[in-house]
Design a protein around this motif. Sequence first.
Motif, PDB file in Angstrom:
ATOM      1  N   PRO A 152      36.414  40.802  41.518  1.00 64.63           N
ATOM      2  CA  PRO A 152      37.367  39.772  41.513  1.00 64.63           C
ATOM      3  C   PRO A 152      37.761  39.311  40.438  1.00 64.63           C
ATOM      4  O   PRO A 152      37.051  39.366  39.255  1.00 64.63           O
ATOM      5  CB  PRO A 152      36.809  38.751  42.416  1.00 64.63           C
ATOM      6  CG  PRO A 152      35.234  39.556  42.830  1.00 64.63           C
ATOM      7  CD  PRO A 152      35.209  40.578  41.931  1.00 64.63           C
ATOM      8  N   ASP A 177      43.135  41.072  42.362  1.00 64.13           N
ATOM      9  CA  ASP A 177      43.588  39.644  42.550  1.00 64.13           C
ATOM     10  C   ASP A 177      43.254  39.038  43.660  1.00 64.13           C
ATOM     11  O   ASP A 177      42.707  39.852  44.508  1.00 64.13           O
ATOM     12  CB  ASP A 177      44.853  39.150  42.014  1.00 64.13           C
ATOM     13  CG  ASP A 177      45.868  40.003  42.936  1.00 64.13           C
ATOM     14  OD1 ASP A 177      45.447  40.167  44.141  1.00 64.13           O
ATOM     15  OD2 ASP A 177      47.018  40.024  42.592  1.00 64.13           O
ATOM     16  N   GLU A 178      43.563  37.835  43.993  1.00 61.92           N
ATOM     17  CA  GLU A 178      42.874  37.167  45.131  1.00 61.92           C
ATOM     18  C   GLU A 178      43.537  37.885  46.292  1.00 61.92           C
ATOM     19  O   GLU A 178      43.017  37.975  47.590  1.00 61.92           O
ATOM     20  CB  GLU A 178      43.726  35.671  45.296  1.00 61.92           C
ATOM     21  CG  GLU A 178      43.034  34.860  44.037  1.00 61.92           C
ATOM     22  CD  GLU A 178      43.548  35.049  42.766  1.00 61.92           C
ATOM     23  OE1 GLU A 178      44.751  35.537  42.740  1.00 61.92           O
ATOM     24  OE2 GLU A 178      42.887  34.942  41.788  1.00 61.92           O
TER      25      GLU A 178
END
Lengths: 482, 482
Positions: B245, B269-270
């Motif tokens: 992450p 990414d998220e």
Amino acid sequence: MAQDDHQDEDLMLADNPAEEEVRPDDRIDDERLDEENTLKADYVRSVRDALEAGDKGAVYDLVEPLHPADIADLVELCDADERVELAAAITDLMSSDVIAELNDYVREDMMEALPAEAVAQIAEQLETDDAVQMIEDLDVADQQAVLAELDDEDRAAIESALAYPEETAGRLMSREVVAVPEHMTVGSLIDFLRENVDLANDFYEIFAVDHLHHPVGTCQLSWILRTPRNIALSDVMKRDQTLIPVALDQEEVALMFQKYALISAAVVDESGRLVGQMTVDDVVHIISEEASEDALLMSGAGEGDINEPIRDAYGSRVRWLIANLGTALLASAIIWYFGAAIEKLVALAVLMPIVASIGGNAGTQTMAVSIRAIAMNQLTEANTGRILWREMRVALLNGVTIAVLIGIATALIFTPMLGAVIALAMVINIVVAGFAGVMVPVMFERLDQDPAVASSVFVTMITDSMGFFAFLGLAVAAGLAG
Amino acid sequence: MAQDDHQDEDLMLADNPAEEEVRPDDRIDDERLDEENTLKADYVRSVRDALEAGDKGAVYDLVEPLHPADIADLVELCDADERVELAAAITDLMSSDVIAELNDYVREDMMEALPAEAVAQIAEQLETDDAVQMIEDLDVADQQAVLAELDDEDRAAIESALAYPEETAGRLMSREVVAVPEHMTVGSLIDFLRENVDLANDFYEIFAVDHLHHPVGTCQLSWILRTPRNIALSDVMKRDQTLIPVALDQEEVALMFQKYALISAAVVDESGRLVGQMTVDDVVHIISEEASEDALLMSGAGEGDINEPIRDAYGSRVRWLIANLGTALLASAIIWYFGAAIEKLVALAVLMPIVASIGGNAGTQTMAVSIRAIAMNQLTEANTGRILWREMRVALLNGVTIAVLIGIATALIFTPMLGAVIALAMVINIVVAGFAGVMVPVMFERLDQDPAVASSVFVTMITDSMGFFAFLGLAVAAGLAG
């Protein structure tokens, strides 16, 4: 490690992709792993409960989704007697990858519990370097029994590794290397790689060698993939490569990998022939071990592994405590010498440990900085003078600050004269501590001793003795206990 | 780093191999480097002499054969004022590779001495992650000035990296990734790599992504090189890969690389999109930094870098000494409480530091072991009880051993009763030290504090106070000072 197996499987199944298992992201796994990628206590608890209940099926289902590295962690987290039960419940999950990831002590324990054939069977699945690691700690008889069970090729590879001293490149290197003549073109190299199924699966560099098998250049795979087929290797490769002598100590190997940011490097024997390679994934463990051992060595905690047998931990730590008992006795002798003064002014006994203790702390700080700088090759003969001068200035600043604080407090509670005495003693001791904190490790380094091992005892001896001597001596000289 | 440049050169010169420079083995170089691969003091001396004599030509000739990593070492070994002169004498050897290898403090110093355009010029030659490292420590105004000098693409890349918190994957990752659709065949992948000259030179893995740019698999270059052209990537790649992450702390990134023996890994990414990759050569520095900082943190030496400005070193160390002054004062208060006993029997003052000092050592040993085990994720909630029990047994063994030694010595020199008192006090203090050595770091870890930073002060406070209290208290209870 895990990748090898999987890759093997994929190559085999290349025409049947449907059989491939899809596990999109089992690393960030909320049921079993916490946000720090550690097995959750609840999960470990449930495995242990299932073990205790004797429910092997439940144990298997719980463990099956784990990555081999996590299975190794799980084994380590269990008690010694649970480990055997656990291994029995998940035999086919206890792959060579798990064994390779196990803590040395835990692996040794489990290997000793297994018959020689079983150990040999595991060794055959491992790469040579992992197999060597597994076998090298067994006692000679067990080692011979395991070697006897291996096929000739594996035995020869492991025996040749065992012929090198422990913790050298020769022990740790992998013998599987892709080495080709430099005039080969990129195209024929790729064809060669496609045709030779016996090659290792994971490699990061191709080595070009001359007719004597001396390395003449090295080529990253990405460079090969980006070059047209008709170009010769000699036009793509890098000629000035880092060569690792087979007898080099693992600590030096690790420093070379760090310094030159290497992914892999050729290992050469005394006559300069290419005999193996070291890859960064093996070195990473060494870097982390070597870097973290200074804290343990400085505290005298030996290997400092929580899986170390209690007897070994006791042996290494008590030796250190006895050494420190010696230095404490020296400090006591100094106090004894000033016994009459203490009888007259008991405040001396109250205050004297402060001078010794803060001096000890200051000495440890400087020593930790120096030991790290020596380990990183940043503190060498070329700049010892400058660093010593730097540390003396830091020590003077620290000494004056602490002296002012304790001097004022002592002056207010006891007498101004006692305040002046403790302040001066404090400056002296912190400056001496700074000097010893640099020079003791530097001296051990010059004597080819590991500075992290022995410096602490000497620095503590100096700061303790000097702390009591300066404070009590100054007090007597000032006529405070007259 | 060095490899990039060289490789570039080779690709350019592919049709003119004669121009290539042949340096068969400049790493093991007896004139300049010693057997530990460190610059020799004599060699450094000769460079500094040439600098002092103002002979720039001689300086250049001396430095020219060095590897960039060694030039960086040489700069660090010089005094601050010599560094500027040295850089001026070898301008074209001060490549981006040298800058990237420099110690943070030394680089910051040199960057601050340079005009913004010059810094920007260097930043443009560096890979994004190295450029970010160079710029992140400058103050905001200087940072803005440098960014303004960069071209749009470089500025955007560096600004997006700076948007992530320091020491996270987002800051450290490289944004150059080879990502292709999974249905691509090995053949067209190789063609794609050959045709796209803009790709990074050094990479170790190909990432397969879906139409949303989510990673679906990863493929080592060696697997691609060994697979026929008509096979699709999806049949060679490994699907269960380790994803990092973007917000993950560098320490956790380093642990993942170690745990799963990774060479490179995708950063997402998220929303799970592939945004970059981390490679092991960047992580190696983090692993070594994180692993070696415990010794420094435990001693309260802050960053512990010998290139840290004196003011910073003073600031971080004196804070720690003041904290320890507090714990020393607590110990003094305990001694004061027993002042009357000491006046009557001065042997108590002579012997009391021994109990405190050995207890402190034993506590530091256990603490060092616990802190390392916590850092390696080996001591977790799941096994704290077992490890505590293990350490208590080691402590009991250590305590009894030391107690017998000091007890007999004291009985012979002073009185048998005093020997019994010091022996019992010693066992108590070493066992308490063992308990504190495990539980203090564990408690800090549960409170999400770095155990290496704060544990030492508390453990020392406990062992010092308990040492004096147990010994003096038992002596009074035994009527020794009555």
